[in-house]
Scaffold this active site. Structure first.
Site, mmCIF file in Angstrom:
data_model
loop_
_atom_site.group_PDB
_atom_site.id
_atom_site.type_symbol
_atom_site.label_atom_id
_atom_site.label_comp_id
_atom_site.label_asym_id
_atom_site.label_seq_id
_atom_site.Cartn_x
_atom_site.Cartn_y
_atom_site.Cartn_z
ATOM 1 N N HIS A 65 69.846 42.157 35.923
ATOM 2 C CA HIS A 65 69.071 43.008 36.830
ATOM 3 C C HIS A 65 68.136 42.156 37.706
ATOM 4 C CE1 HIS A 65 67.460 47.376 37.303
ATOM 5 N NE2 HIS A 65 67.428 46.727 38.454
ATOM 6 N N ARG A 83 72.229 51.197 39.659
ATOM 7 C CA ARG A 83 71.718 51.562 38.346
ATOM 8 C C ARG A 83 72.895 51.634 37.374
ATOM 9 N NH1 ARG A 83 67.586 50.151 40.122
ATOM 10 N NH2 ARG A 83 65.589 51.292 40.289
#
Length: 332
Positions: free
Chosen positions: A295, A247
């Site tokens: 991502h 993250r």
């Protein structure tokens, strides 16, 4: 009169029937959200978009990502939330999920394999200086001096993986099979016959100091947010690389830029960011020593996830224990 989208919420002829109380909320704004809707519907789940919910008080099961307090407040009978991805940090914000509501994870070997492959690529990219070769190609320059005619061999590269859950173990296994010197760090002790696993904050510095390529695969919790800090980056050997596929909030992006510009950190491969999509004016985009992917390191496999989400819905309806329940006390 029902909306056109509401008419789509009926399971197609021949779909398996899942008898349950009321509709199931699907809360998602991803690019492939219609694929999720179609496959959940085909599995027999009575999913509905927020605008098509008929009776919010009857909802006991919700599926999605990034639920808001306003949406959750509409569902007093909610019993479980099924995450659309392996991470559940989006549902672990303090005070967000009402007491008694379970948070359900996706545990998918295929996702772990995808992550391991991406991590392997990132390590090789740094190890073999592939960005410099790409630059030489763009300049039509035949340059055999980039690695000084002596590649950095796998057994000489000390890879350190932060996080030793499903993703971390898959990445460690693939790297170790290719001959890399792999160690891991986790918040709690893990038994491993294959690699050394450091555990606890007291061992973090020792772990980082023995690492040439630092790979972050930690869950995001209050304890791990900001863990790749300016101080931690100074513990890395000079010339080390940083890889983050966990993250964005694990990493102090400004500290990373400073460490690279100072020459202490040689470069980074980043798949996740504090703000996503990454703003166009971010200095990360144009930095010659940073490789960016949007991502995509481990995209959720929709069919496998749908099977797990449907299984838990059926168990909820039958009054059976739910599977893959996240531990709220640790945040994942």
């Amino acid at each position: 009169m029902a909306s056109a989208s509401a008419q789509l919420h009926q399971a197609p002829p021949g779909a398996p029937s899942v008898a349950g109380p009321g509709q199931v909320l699907l809360h998602c704004n991803w690019l492939n959200k219609q694929l999720w809707f179609d496959q959940l519907t085909a599995a027999g789940m009575p999913v509905a978009w927020p605008e098509d919910i008929r009776d919010w008080s009857s909802i006991q099961y919700a599926v999605g990502w990034n639920f808001t307090p306003e949406v959750l407040a509409k569902m007093p009978g909610l019993r479980a939330i099924a995450s659309l991805g392996a991470g559940v940090d989006h549902a672990m914000r303090p005070g967000l999920i009402p007491p008694g509501v379970e948070i359900l994870r996706i545990v998918d070997p295929l996702m772990a394999q995808r992550m391991a492959t991406w991590v392997m690529w990132a390590v090789v990219n740094f190890q073999r200086k592939m960005d410099l070769y790409a630059r030489a190609q763009a300049e039509r320059r035949w340059d055999k001096t980039i690695e000084n005619l002596k590649p950095w061999d796998n057994g000489e590269v000390r890879v350190g993986i932060m996080g030793y859950g499903v993703m971390g173990q898959a990445a460690a296994g693939l790297l170790r099979a290719a001959g890399y010197d792999v160690a891991a760090w986790a918040r709690s002790p893990h038994d491993s016959a294959d690699i050394k696993v450091f555990s606890g904050r007291e061992s973090l510095r020792s772990f980082v100091e023995r690492t040439d390529v630092l790979v972050c695969l930690l869950p995001l919790t209050a304890e791990t947010e900001g863990i790749i800090s300016a101080q931690l980056l100074t513990w890395l050997p000079r010339g080390a690389g940083v890889v983050n596929a966990a993250r964005g909030k694990h990493l102090d992006e400004a500290a990373l830029l400073a460490a690279i510009d100072s020459g202490h950190v040689a470069g980074a491969v980043l798949d996740v960011f504090a703000t996503e999509p990454l703003p166009a004016d971010s200095p990360l985009w144009a930095h010659p020593k940073i490789r960016i992917t949007p991502h995509v390191s481990s995209i959720t496999d929709v069919p496998n996830a749908v099977a797990q989400i449907t299984e838990n819905y059926q168990r909820l309806v039958a009054g059976e224990p739910l599977l893959r329940v996240a531990n709220k006390s640790v945040g994942y």
